[in-house]
Design a protein around this motif. Structure first.
Motif, short mmCIF file in Angstrom:
data_model
loop_
_atom_site.label_atom_id
_atom_site.label_comp_id
_atom_site.label_asym_id
_atom_site.label_seq_id
_atom_site.Cartn_x
_atom_site.Cartn_y
_atom_site.Cartn_z
N PHE A 1 0.59 -1.12 0.22
CA PHE A 1 0.05 0.32 -0.42
C PHE A 1 0.92 1.07 0.50
N LEU A 2 0.72 2.39 -0.80
CA LEU A 2 1.75 3.40 -1.48
C LEU A 2 0.74 4.71 -0.60
N GLY B 1 -3.05 3.85 5.79
CA GLY B 1 -1.86 3.10 5.16
C GLY B 1 -2.33 2.37 6.93
N LEU B 2 -2.31 3.11 7.49
CA LEU B 2 -1.83 1.67 8.94
C LEU B 2 -3.87 1.22 8.85
N GLU B 3 -4.86 2.44 8.76
CA GLU B 3 -5.54 1.10 8.12
C GLU B 3 -5.78 -0.19 7.72
N SER C 1 2.61 -4.29 3.34
CA SER C 1 3.80 -3.56 3.49
C SER C 1 2.72 -1.55 3.19
N ALA C 2 2.94 -0.89 3.81
CA ALA C 2 2.88 0.64 3.71
C ALA C 2 4.14 1.43 3.70
N LEU C 3 3.57 2.06 2.55
CA LEU C 3 4.87 2.97 2.29
C LEU C 3 4.27 4.50 2.61
N PHE C 4 4.58 5.50 3.48
CA PHE C 4 3.71 6.75 3.88
C PHE C 4 4.87 7.86 2.80
#
Length: 186
Positions: free
Chosen positions: A46-47, A57-59, A67-70
């Protein structure tokens, strides 16, 4: 105050910036978004661009994303985001602090790609920012990826900016979500 509404970190209240600098998405919009994409989230990359507090992204991480890239430019928002990442204790979170366009270009040069890309630009700058981002999306989105854009409903004409296929539009209060896909499915 934003919160995580489902998954491993359900109910966790997240910090957000005071004032008008950021505009956290409401629970109704977030619930609708994740209801639409729920089958795509587990195991996804997730971007979250223009991440603010990082709630989207945390959701996604709470609901099983790998993964989540912020990406966040504002120093104050990045501090809040870093605090929320630590508070959530969710694995797979990473933050890039800097100009979103430059960071997206760098990611595309590194041949990084994502299953889900969430763009929530500052509404007053949305047209200019989205015009710059559009050429990068085909490089950053995986072939079966989904690009989601949150805009003010008054900016509906901006839906035509992307060469990707617009497959769904949803309205929630003043905000709207636009869903773009390479292969025409949500």
């Amino acid at each position: 105050m934003p919160r995580i509404i489902a998954g491993k970190a359900k109910g966790l209240k997240l910090k957000s910036l005071k004032g008008e600098q950021t505009r956290p998405s409401g629970d109704r919009l977030k619930e609708a978004l994740f209801s639409i994409i729920q089958a795509r989230v587990p195991g996804s990359d997730f971007l979250d661009v223009f991440a603010g507090s990082g709630q989207m992204g945390l959701e996604a991480l709470s609901r099983g994303a790998s993964s989540a890239l912020f990406i966040e430019k504002s120093r104050q928002a990045a501090e809040v985001l870093a605090s929320n990442i630590k508070l959530s204790q969710l694995e797979g979170a990473r933050m890039l602090r800097g100009d979103s366009i430059k960071e997206l270009k760098r990611l595309s040069e590194q041949e990084k790609s994502f299953d889900l890309i969430y763009l929530d630009p500052p509404w007053g700058q949305a047209e200019n920012l989205l015009k710059q981002i559009e050429p990068l999306l085909s490089l950053l989105a995986r072939p079966d990826g989904l690009v989601i854009v949150e805009l003010d409903q008054a900016q509906a004409e901006l839906s035509e900016l992307f060469a990707l296929s617009l497959v769904k539009t949803c309205h929630y209060g003043r905000a709207m979500l636009l869903f773009y896909n390479v292969n025409d499915r949500v």
